[in-house]
Design an enzyme around this catalytic site. Sequence first.
Site, PDB file in Angstrom:
ATOM      1  N   GLU A 133      -8.212   7.072  11.325  1.00 42.33           N
ATOM      2  CA  GLU A 133      -7.563   6.171  10.363  1.00 42.33           C
ATOM      3  C   GLU A 133      -6.301   5.602  10.990  1.00 42.33           C
ATOM      4  OE1 GLU A 133      -6.448   7.814   6.610  1.00 42.33           O
ATOM      5  OE2 GLU A 133      -8.417   8.691   6.196  1.00 42.33           O
ATOM      6  N   GLU A 154      -7.802  -0.094  -3.029  1.00 33.16           N
ATOM      7  CA  GLU A 154      -8.445   0.841  -3.962  1.00 33.16           C
ATOM      8  C   GLU A 154      -7.494   1.126  -5.128  1.00 33.16           C
ATOM      9  OE1 GLU A 154     -10.541   4.140  -1.734  1.00 33.16           O
ATOM     10  OE2 GLU A 154      -9.544   3.123  -0.056  1.00 33.16           O
ATOM     11  N   GLU A 206      -0.337   3.211  -1.343  1.00 33.27           N
ATOM     12  CA  GLU A 206      -1.640   3.859  -1.238  1.00 33.27           C
ATOM     13  C   GLU A 206      -2.770   2.974  -1.750  1.00 33.27           C
ATOM     14  OE1 GLU A 206      -2.714   6.910   0.021  1.00 33.27           O
ATOM     15  OE2 GLU A 206      -0.755   6.842   0.983  1.00 33.27           O
TER      16      GLU A 206
END
Length: 396
Positions: free
Chosen positions: A266, A320, A329
């Site tokens: 990631e 998301e 986030e």
Amino acid sequence: MATFCRNIALIPFFLLLSLTFSDFGVTCLGVNYGQVANNLPPPDKVVDLLSSLKITKSRIYDTNPQVLTAFANSNIELIVTVENQMLAVLVDPQQALQWVSTHIKPYFPATKITGIAVGNEVFTDDDTSLIQNLVPATVSIHGALVQLGLDKYIQVSTPNSLAVLEESYPPSAGSFKTEVAGIMSQYLQFLSSTKAPFWINAYTYFAYKDAPNRISLDYALFNPNSGMVDPYTKLHYDNMLYAQVDAAIFAMARLGYNGIEVRVSETGWPSKGDPNEVGATVVNAATYNKNLLRRQMANEGTPLRPNMRLEVYLFALFNEDMKPGPTSERNYGLFQPDGTMAYNVGLSALSTPSSSSTPSSASISLASSATKAANKENQSLVNWMLVFLLTFRAFM
């Protein structure tokens, strides 16, 4: 003589074909496909999007049957994940065999599963019991793959947070935290024996956010900068990500493991954040990912391993909306859930799909300026070969 001339004439013709149909793609770039959202497109549309982007590697955070089915015959390599809470169960070899038989075997090889991530950031998780289960579960899953004849195709590893390092600066000082060193040695022994990679989740954004007055933004973003020279190895680093990767390599070497490949499972940069999240902007996110794409187009290695191209998985494909935590986030995506680009990183696509144009039918190019220049040079060579072929035939 005529036959000889015809055979000679075929040589530039086949060379012409090979140049004309060469595919200049990113061979080491993957994208993380997270699904902590309630508004994402269905998996088959996601596959269409990845295919249109010419992305050939992806990673998911579970073994969702709908996703595994959708990826069948797509030619996209897929890393799947065993959720952290399953580790205690999969310590049992019989349970691991049942899990692989149920979650992997029915989909392989139509779905190109190439890796199983056993948990995520286990070494730094708040639940310390996970660490004790990591190596036994990993060994059990690999053993199940061996029993089913799949170990030659599927590697087993676990993604690690960079927080597992006690020291990471300079890279040559890289070392693991004392409290995880014992189990880390067992884990590295497994990776070494199975030739699996060491995966790290490496975010230069976090380092910059925590110390914006000490860390150069350009260094964190791959922008031109003076960089740093490791005082012990004398290696020059012009970006933080490569320094982080080499720090992990040195940390493994300190435990006696020198030959394990490091891959970035990631990395990314948020396009939006809370007021205290310094640097989380659209401009910085676009800059980081665009510059990383250019490095990937060049198949670069790190200063410590310049001849081993670094495999990288970008985080993430979509924003998301249900991820917990700070605003950042929920804003790592290259794309919005409706398929529009969150920002442009050099992906030439229709920014707003219409009824006659879906993300999968958009015209998309991953080519950097350097790659486009290389393509132009190859096109010139193709043109020259055409002239050569026509001239040669004129004299036959």
